[in-house]
Every structure is written in structure tokens, then in C-alpha cells.
Write a protein that holds these residues in place. Structure first.
Motif, PDB file in Angstrom:
ATOM      1  N   TYR A  17       0.937  -9.910  -2.425  1.00 46.13           N
ATOM      2  CA  TYR A  17       1.405  -8.589  -2.855  1.00 46.13           C
ATOM      3  C   TYR A  17       2.094  -8.676  -4.214  1.00 46.13           C
ATOM      4  CZ  TYR A  17       0.508  -7.192   1.977  1.00 46.13           C
ATOM      5  OH  TYR A  17      -0.088  -6.951   3.181  1.00 46.13           O
ATOM      6  N   TYR A  51      19.408  -3.052  -2.446  1.00 46.26           N
ATOM      7  CA  TYR A  51      18.381  -2.173  -1.889  1.00 46.26           C
ATOM      8  C   TYR A  51      18.239  -2.239  -0.372  1.00 46.26           C
ATOM      9  CZ  TYR A  51      17.157  -2.214  -6.818  1.00 46.26           C
ATOM     10  OH  TYR A  51      17.210  -2.128  -8.184  1.00 46.26           O
ATOM     11  N   VAL A  53      16.995  -4.746   1.355  1.00 49.60           N
ATOM     12  CA  VAL A  53      15.789  -5.490   1.737  1.00 49.60           C
ATOM     13  C   VAL A  53      15.944  -6.941   1.311  1.00 49.60           C
ATOM     14  CG1 VAL A  53      14.283  -3.459   1.539  1.00 49.60           C
ATOM     15  CG2 VAL A  53      14.528  -5.009  -0.407  1.00 49.60           C
ATOM     16  N   HIS A  55      12.830  -8.783   1.345  1.00 45.39           N
ATOM     17  CA  HIS A  55      11.431  -9.135   1.097  1.00 45.39           C
ATOM     18  C   HIS A  55      11.073  -8.913  -0.373  1.00 45.39           C
ATOM     19  CE1 HIS A  55      10.054  -4.990   0.566  1.00 45.39           C
ATOM     20  NE2 HIS A  55      10.874  -4.673   1.563  1.00 45.39           N
ATOM     21  N   VAL A  58       9.793  -6.696  -5.042  1.00 45.94           N
ATOM     22  CA  VAL A  58      10.631  -5.549  -5.394  1.00 45.94           C
ATOM     23  C   VAL A  58      10.490  -5.405  -6.900  1.00 45.94           C
ATOM     24  CG1 VAL A  58      12.987  -4.672  -5.600  1.00 45.94           C
ATOM     25  CG2 VAL A  58      12.267  -5.823  -3.499  1.00 45.94           C
ATOM     26  N   VAL A  70      11.666  -0.288  -6.566  1.00 43.50           N
ATOM     27  CA  VAL A  70      10.511   0.037  -5.728  1.00 43.50           C
ATOM     28  C   VAL A  70      10.433  -1.068  -4.684  1.00 43.50           C
ATOM     29  CG1 VAL A  70       8.031   0.450  -5.677  1.00 43.50           C
ATOM     30  CG2 VAL A  70       9.358   1.108  -7.702  1.00 43.50           C
ATOM     31  N   THR A  71      10.797  -0.737  -3.454  1.00 40.38           N
ATOM     32  CA  THR A  71      10.866  -1.742  -2.396  1.00 40.38           C
ATOM     33  C   THR A  71       9.700  -1.651  -1.422  1.00 40.38           C
ATOM     34  OG1 THR A  71      12.256  -0.305  -1.041  1.00 40.38           O
ATOM     35  CG2 THR A  71      13.378  -1.838  -2.526  1.00 40.38           C
ATOM     36  N   GLU A  72       8.945  -0.562  -1.477  1.00 47.81           N
ATOM     37  CA  GLU A  72       7.818  -0.402  -0.566  1.00 47.81           C
ATOM     38  C   GLU A  72       6.630  -1.214  -1.074  1.00 47.81           C
ATOM     39  OE1 GLU A  72       9.241   2.156  -2.144  1.00 47.81           O
ATOM     40  OE2 GLU A  72      10.274   3.320  -0.617  1.00 47.81           O
ATOM     41  N   VAL A  73       5.912  -1.836  -0.156  1.00 48.75           N
ATOM     42  CA  VAL A  73       4.740  -2.628  -0.515  1.00 48.75           C
ATOM     43  C   VAL A  73       3.552  -1.689  -0.670  1.00 48.75           C
ATOM     44  CG1 VAL A  73       3.151  -4.423   0.269  1.00 48.75           C
ATOM     45  CG2 VAL A  73       5.610  -4.675   0.680  1.00 48.75           C
ATOM     46  N   GLY A  74       2.801  -1.882  -1.734  1.00 52.70           N
ATOM     47  CA  GLY A  74       1.627  -1.066  -2.017  1.00 52.70           C
ATOM     48  C   GLY A  74       1.696  -0.509  -3.422  1.00 52.70           C
ATOM     49  N   GLU A  76       0.538   2.111  -4.684  1.00 49.89           N
ATOM     50  CA  GLU A  76       0.758   3.553  -4.795  1.00 49.89           C
ATOM     51  C   GLU A  76       2.233   3.875  -5.032  1.00 49.89           C
ATOM     52  OE1 GLU A  76       0.779   2.671  -0.320  1.00 49.89           O
ATOM     53  OE2 GLU A  76      -0.379   2.004  -2.066  1.00 49.89           O
ATOM     54  N   HIS A  77       3.128   3.087  -4.465  1.00 49.99           N
ATOM     55  CA  HIS A  77       4.567   3.304  -4.648  1.00 49.99           C
ATOM     56  C   HIS A  77       4.996   2.950  -6.077  1.00 49.99           C
ATOM     57  CE1 HIS A  77       4.879   3.978  -0.359  1.00 49.99           C
ATOM     58  NE2 HIS A  77       4.242   2.845  -0.169  1.00 49.99           N
TER      59      HIS A  77
END
Length: 87
Positions: A17, A51, A53, A55, A58, A70-74, A76-77
């Protein structure tokens, strides 16, 4: 004078990722710095404090001393967070 935008990718070696995020930023000609959290639990502690998190990846996007993470995986975020940011 416009504020310079700074992008920081918190990542670790071998993270698919993380590599996806870095490849996207390179394709978009967006300069970034990397913080490698591998073998550095204190860096994960920083992410937890900032944040909530531990993982990666980031991505921090900063302008004028104000950063958002931006902490969401993907992708698009990340794409959504970069909209309207003069990078």
C-alpha cells in the motif's frame, strides 16, 4: 505569496500500500518526503498521538504549517485529500 505544500509519506519497506501511494505521487509529479517506521516504534507512537493510528501508509499534506493526515488505506482517500491543493 502562496504557501508551499509539503507531502510526507509515513511508510515501511515491503508495504504494498505504501508503494502504491509513492508510485501515485511520482506519477502526479508531487514531491514528497518519506518517514520509514520500520524498526522505529517511536515513529508509530507519533502517528498514534497525532492521528490515533499505528499503521502505514499515512500521508501528511501540509500548507502554511497546518497538516492534515490521510490515514485511510486506498488511493481514493489520497486523491480526495489532494483535490484543491496546489501541489
Amino acid at each position: 505569496m502562496a504557501n508551499e505544500v509539503s507531502v510526507v509519506v509515513w511508510s515501511k519497506e515491503g508495504c504494498s500500500y505504501c508503494n502504491e501511494v509513492k508510485e501515485y505521487l511520482m506519477e502526479q509529479n508531487i514531491a514528497y518526503k518519506t518517514v520509514d517506521v520500520k524498526d522505529h516504534d517511536e515513529f508509530r507512537d507519533i502517528l498514534d498521538t497525532k492521528y490515533g493510528v499505528r499503521h502505514v501508509p499515512v500521508v501528511e499534506i501540509g500548507e502554511g504549517g497546518v497538516y492534515k493526515g490521510v490515514t485511510e488505506v486506498g488511493l481514493e482517500h489520497l486523491k480526495a485529500a489532494l483535490q484543491g491543493v496546489p501541489v
